[in-house]
Scaffold this motif. Sequence first.
Motif, short mmCIF file in Angstrom:
data_model
loop_
_atom_site.label_atom_id
_atom_site.label_comp_id
_atom_site.label_asym_id
_atom_site.label_seq_id
_atom_site.Cartn_x
_atom_site.Cartn_y
_atom_site.Cartn_z
N ARG A 44 -3.07 -4.92 -0.85
CA ARG A 44 -3.95 -6.21 -0.24
C ARG A 44 -5.24 -5.78 0.28
O ARG A 44 -6.15 -6.34 0.26
N ILE A 45 -5.07 -4.62 1.08
CA ILE A 45 -6.38 -4.15 1.45
C ILE A 45 -7.18 -3.56 0.51
O ILE A 45 -8.52 -4.09 0.52
N SER A 46 -6.80 -2.91 -0.42
CA SER A 46 -7.54 -2.24 -1.76
C SER A 46 -8.31 -3.56 -2.24
O SER A 46 -9.38 -3.66 -2.81
N ASN A 47 -7.79 -4.75 -2.35
CA ASN A 47 -8.18 -5.99 -3.11
C ASN A 47 -9.06 -6.45 -2.28
O ASN A 47 -10.09 -7.05 -2.88
N ALA A 48 -9.16 -6.60 -1.13
CA ALA A 48 -9.95 -7.18 -0.06
C ALA A 48 -11.22 -6.33 -0.01
O ALA A 48 -12.26 -6.84 0.19
N PHE A 49 -11.22 -5.19 -0.25
CA PHE A 49 -12.34 -4.21 -0.16
C PHE A 49 -12.74 -3.87 -1.52
O PHE A 49 -13.08 -2.51 -1.74
N ALA A 50 -12.44 -4.52 -2.86
CA ALA A 50 -12.77 -4.17 -4.02
C ALA A 50 -14.10 -3.65 -4.42
O ALA A 50 -14.40 -2.91 -4.97
N GLN A 51 -15.08 -4.18 -3.41
CA GLN A 51 -16.72 -3.84 -3.67
C GLN A 51 -16.86 -2.58 -2.96
O GLN A 51 -17.79 -1.93 -3.24
N TRP A 52 -15.80 -1.96 -2.14
CA TRP A 52 -16.21 -0.71 -1.54
C TRP A 52 -15.78 0.46 -2.50
O TRP A 52 -14.82 0.28 -3.41
N GLU A 53 -16.40 1.48 -2.50
CA GLU A 53 -15.86 2.84 -3.21
C GLU A 53 -14.63 3.15 -2.54
O GLU A 53 -14.27 3.39 -1.69
N LYS A 54 -13.69 3.56 -3.60
CA LYS A 54 -12.22 3.86 -3.07
C LYS A 54 -12.37 5.25 -3.53
O LYS A 54 -12.27 5.80 -4.63
N VAL A 55 -12.53 6.09 -2.36
CA VAL A 55 -12.64 7.32 -2.61
C VAL A 55 -11.12 8.15 -2.90
O VAL A 55 -11.03 9.07 -3.70
N ASP A 56 -10.06 7.38 -2.61
CA ASP A 56 -8.67 7.70 -3.09
C ASP A 56 -7.80 6.55 -2.77
O ASP A 56 -8.27 5.63 -2.36
N GLU A 57 -6.49 6.78 -2.97
CA GLU A 57 -5.64 5.71 -2.54
C GLU A 57 -5.81 4.92 -1.19
O GLU A 57 -5.65 3.59 -0.98
N PHE A 58 -6.13 5.84 -0.27
CA PHE A 58 -6.19 5.41 1.23
C PHE A 58 -7.47 5.38 1.70
O PHE A 58 -7.36 5.28 2.97
N SER A 59 -8.49 5.73 1.24
CA SER A 59 -9.62 6.01 1.74
C SER A 59 -10.79 5.08 1.01
O SER A 59 -11.01 5.06 -0.34
N PHE A 60 -11.80 4.45 1.79
CA PHE A 60 -12.70 3.60 1.44
C PHE A 60 -14.04 3.94 2.16
O PHE A 60 -13.86 3.79 3.17
N LYS A 61 -14.91 3.45 1.25
CA LYS A 61 -16.41 3.63 1.90
C LYS A 61 -17.37 2.75 1.41
O LYS A 61 -17.28 2.32 0.18
N ASN A 62 -18.12 2.13 2.34
CA ASN A 62 -18.78 1.02 2.11
C ASN A 62 -20.25 1.56 1.43
O ASN A 62 -21.15 2.07 2.22
N THR A 63 -20.60 1.41 0.24
CA THR A 63 -21.84 1.91 -0.48
C THR A 63 -22.82 0.86 -0.53
O THR A 63 -23.93 1.58 -0.61
N LYS A 64 -22.64 -0.13 0.13
CA LYS A 64 -23.92 -1.12 0.29
C LYS A 64 -24.03 -1.40 1.55
O LYS A 64 -24.95 -2.17 2.03
#
Length: 118
Positions: A44-64
């Motif tokens: 659910r978190i992954s889907n909500a932050f689909a625009q973010w870069e998914k560094v790995d299954e558990f890490s997300f980075k805002n590229t914008k």
Amino acid sequence: MYELLFWKYIDEVYLNHQEVYESLVENEPVEGLEELPVQVIVNRISNAFAQWEKVDEFSFKNTKGVGAFHIITTPQSIQINCYGTEGKTMNKLCDIMTEFKCPLYDPQVPVRYDEFEE
């Protein structure tokens, strides 16, 4: 880093939040907590932050914009470590966890926000 932690008590159970937090960050099971649908929540978190870069299954980075976060799970908890993350992003994460009836415990304060608005 700003740490957010979420768990759900079994009905009619109320424990010392700080002690629960300390056990969960040490990956110790806590009697009185429900097991969470961890993979469903991560998805659910992954889907909500689909625009973010998914560094790995558990890490997300805002590229914008600014910020990043990392999810740490146990069967009973979701911990999200935020790095330079905006308040609105942290609020979005809290809203997602509210969908699963898991209120925020903010160890920096320390306060558990367990009043749900129906």
